[in-house]
Write an enzyme that holds these catalytic residues in place. Structure first.
Site, short mmCIF file in Angstrom:
data_model
loop_
_atom_site.label_atom_id
_atom_site.label_comp_id
_atom_site.label_asym_id
_atom_site.label_seq_id
_atom_site.Cartn_x
_atom_site.Cartn_y
_atom_site.Cartn_z
CB CYS A 171 -0.97 0.07 1.18
SG CYS A 171 -2.14 -1.28 1.21
NE ARG A 185 4.56 1.31 0.07
CZ ARG A 185 5.54 0.98 0.91
NH1 ARG A 185 6.77 1.31 0.62
NH2 ARG A 185 5.29 0.34 2.02
CD1 TRP A 191 -0.43 -6.22 -3.36
CD2 TRP A 191 -0.70 -6.90 -1.26
NE1 TRP A 191 -0.17 -7.56 -3.32
CE2 TRP A 191 -0.32 -8.02 -2.05
CE3 TRP A 191 -0.94 -7.10 0.11
CZ2 TRP A 191 -0.17 -9.29 -1.51
CZ3 TRP A 191 -0.79 -8.37 0.63
CH2 TRP A 191 -0.41 -9.46 -0.18
CG ASN A 249 1.43 0.25 4.29
OD1 ASN A 249 1.11 -0.89 3.98
ND2 ASN A 249 2.69 0.65 4.34
N GLY A 250 -0.83 -1.57 6.33
CA GLY A 250 -0.49 -2.49 7.41
C GLY A 250 -1.66 -3.42 7.69
CD GLU A 284 16.44 -13.79 -7.98
OE1 GLU A 284 15.87 -14.34 -7.03
OE2 GLU A 284 16.09 -12.68 -8.42
CE LYS A 338 13.33 -11.62 -10.14
NZ LYS A 338 13.95 -11.08 -8.96
CD GLU A 392 9.40 -11.57 -9.08
OE1 GLU A 392 8.72 -11.00 -8.24
OE2 GLU A 392 10.64 -11.58 -9.05
CG HIS A 431 16.78 -38.53 -6.42
ND1 HIS A 431 17.06 -39.83 -6.09
CD2 HIS A 431 17.97 -37.95 -6.71
CE1 HIS A 431 18.37 -40.03 -6.16
NE2 HIS A 431 18.93 -38.90 -6.54
CE LYS A 462 11.28 -3.21 -5.51
NZ LYS A 462 11.89 -4.30 -6.28
#
Ligand code: F6R
Length: 603
Positions: free
Chosen positions: A2, A27, A73, A97-98, A476, A480, A483, A499, A598
């Site tokens: 947010c 955000r 968000w 935000n939170g 990584e 990438k 996402e 395996h 983010k």
């Protein structure tokens, strides 16, 4: 998560809020809204599901000089106009935000069931605040926060206080500045830098008040407090696309520069030197083990560091996912150096991990990109990376500079602990610097990745594999790709694939095999043969001089012949470009992929 902005001053507030929300959109981008006082001191709220661009289309005829804005968000309640912020409750207008963890019990205690129009925890906080409000904002805010459990950054306006905005935070970030254009408050600096380079971080347990002509900071008892002014070390250009179609591509290109900015100021007579960072050598000599804690990409940088550090230092190096670590009973003590890695410096799980480590007597060293962020302020020691603002949700340059910082720490530790001679340390650092032109070379040949994704984007699954450090890089690469292209991707230690997972390797399934580590090269190549024999579409990444039999790889990408320990830098560029072009190829939103945001400030 947010984005929050507030403005009071002589300019048109709506324009400042909407522009600020565009800067903060990374955000969260489920919905956006603003609230403002018009010139007759009436509060108007406009909110819309979707991106800030949709909000900008709404007609807002009144003039305004004070308002607050939010880009969401979603945590509590679905993505719709009603759950969007700001929330109105009696005389209160609030953005948040939170997460308010006790919102259920507050709803019952304050009998709010019939009043709530949204499903959000934030609206509950707004009503509780209204119930305490008797004309004294600071007293009402104090009573509110005494009742809250969870994390929050709030900006609040009261109907009978036109021109005033109040801010308060716990864990979630808030920065504020008084500028020539008026008073501003925001969840991050990107919204402030068009107006100023000087700002302060709103301290927890303090109330900040903005009016058109000043900003005042108060302790919770209402007595005045003095903010600590900081200066931002990047400018507006750093937060713009500057001709690139996407922030992610721009940030991939910025990596060589970011590495130089992070490494070079810390090189003294050819050796890594942290004197200016006030990191003493006894931090490195006194520890018996290292524990690295982080999330996501930052955690992947930690995994690379483990493979690098353990053989060099001959002490245990453990890597933990912060969201797990914080609820474990980790084997750390005062002889443990805990390295915390975070681009934003605000990731809530990483912050909790830092606090846990400190409570166990461990010494903490944070590798952080955002100056003045909560993790940077709370850690015993900080090594700032100098990547500048990272705007694309998918982390690229922050990963490279985190690695650079870890490589320098590893080298300094090996030197002061006697694992490296002076010459070995100088040579290590020279090789680290040699990795920069290798990255530049990979950026210059980006058309290779642009072409290879045509096969990738038609597939549902992709596998990455490698051994040792190459496996760490694979983790990584897979993250990438997932996402931003939404292609399912998994990273496997090459020897582990058979395996179980090899059952999924059918004709045409892409396997991105990384084979840059000399001592396991032939083993990895054997594993490549195994997947090729099952029809995999093989994209093979090796060093320049390697001879590979015909037919083994469908696409073979070569990186410069670096020392094995440093191949991550050019490999990272290749993996980032594969993900980038796969996202473009599928016509997706590269910089703001679905469901993500983010800076993860909620658990
Ligand atoms: C992935 C990504 C995330 C972050 C993670 C930690 O591209 O960006 O996985 O790396 O959320 O964030 P910071 O480093 O801000 O703590």
């Amino acid at each position: 998560m947010c984005g929050i902005i507030g403005y009071s001053g002589p300019l048109e507030a709506k324009n400042i809020l909407l522009e600020g929300l565009s800067q903060l959109e990374y955000r969260g981008y489920d919905s956006a809204g603003i609230a403002y006082f018009d010139t007759a001191s009436t509060v108007h709220v406009v909110k819309k599901t979707g991106k800030v661009a949709r909000l900008k289309e709404v007609s807002m005829p009144h003039h305004s000089h004070c308002g607050i804005g939010h880009t969401r968000w979603a945590t509590h309640g679905g993505v719709d106009d009603i759950n969007a912020h700001p929330h109105r409750a009696g005389r209160v207008t609030l953005i948040h935000n939170g997460i308010i963890e006790n919102y259920h019990s507050l709803t019952q205690e304050f009998s709010l069931e019939d009043r709530l129009v949204s499903q959000t925890d934030s609206e509950v906080a707004a009503w509780v605040l209204d119930s305490f409000y008797d004309g004294d904002p600071k007293s009402a805010i104090k009573q509110l926060v005494e009742r809250l459990e969870g994390s929050y950054g709030f900006c609040v306006m009261f109907d009978d206080r036109p021109g005033e905005i109040y801010g308060i935070r716990s864990v979630s970030p808030l920065v504020a500045a008084y500028t020539h254009s008026g008073a501003l408050i925001a969840s991050d600096l990107t919204a402030l830098i068009p107006y100023t380079r000087n700002y302060f971080v709103v301290p927890e347990n303090h109330i900040v008040k903005l009016t058109g002509y000043k900003i005042s900071l108060y302790h919770m008892d209402g007595s005045p407090a003095v903010p600590e002014t900081l200066e931002v070390n990047w400018n507006m250009d750093a937060a713009m696309k500057n001709g690139f179609p996407h922030f992610m591509l721009k940030e991939i290109h910025e990596q060589p520069e970011a590495l130089k900015n992070t490494i070079l100021p810390r090189v003294v007579r050819g050796l890594p030197d942290f004197t200016d960072d006030q990191i003493p050598d006894d931090l490195f000599t006194a520890c018996a083990q290292v524990h690295v804690v982080a999330c996501g990409t930052a955690m992947h940088a930690g995994i690379v560091a483990k493979s690098l550090m353990e053989p060099a230092l001959r002490i245990p190096v453990t890597v933990s996912i912060a969201s797990e670590f914080r609820y474990e009973d980790p084997l750390i003590d005062e002889k443990t150096l805990v390295i915390i890695i975070s681009q934003s410096g605000e990731t809530i799980d990483t912050l909790a991990a830092l606090r846990l480590a400190k409570s166990r007597g461990s010494k903490t060293l944070a590798i952080v990109n955002v100056k003045g962020s909560t993790i940077a302020r709370e850690s015993h020691h900080i090594l700032y990376t100098h990547a500048g603002p990272e705007i694309a949700v998918a982390s690229t340059k922050a990963y490279s500079v985190q690695l650079a910082a870890l490589y320098m720490i590893s080298c300094r530790m090996a030197l002061v602990r006697g694992n490296f001679s002076r010459d070995q340390a100088v040579s290590f650092l020279t090789k680290l610097l040699d990795a920069i032109p290798a990255m530049e070379a990979m950026i210059a040949q980006k058309d290779v990745e642009k072409e290879l994704v045509t096969h990738l984007i038609q597939q549902h699954d992709t596998f990455f594999m490698g051994r040792g450090l190459d496996y760490a890089f694979s983790l990584e690469g897979a993250l990438k790709l997932k996402e931003i292209s939404y292609i399912h991707a998994e990273a496997y230690a090459a020897g582990e694939l058979k395996h179980g997972t090899i059952a999924l390797v059918a004709p045409g399934v892409p396997v991105i095999a990384i084979a840059t580590q000399e001592h396991v090269f032939s083993k990895t190549i054997s594993n490549v043969r195994e997947v090729k024999a099952r029809g995999a579409f093989v994209i093979l990444l090796t060093k320049e001089h390697k001879d590979i039999e015909d037919g083994l790889a469908d696409i073979h990408i070569r990186i410069p012949d670096l020392d094995d320990r440093f191949t991550v830098f050019p490999i990272a560029v290749i993996l980032q470009l594969i993900a980038y072009y796969a996202s473009i190829g599928k016509n997706l939103d590269v910089d703001q992929p679905r469901n993500l945001a983010k800076s993860v400030t909620v658990e």
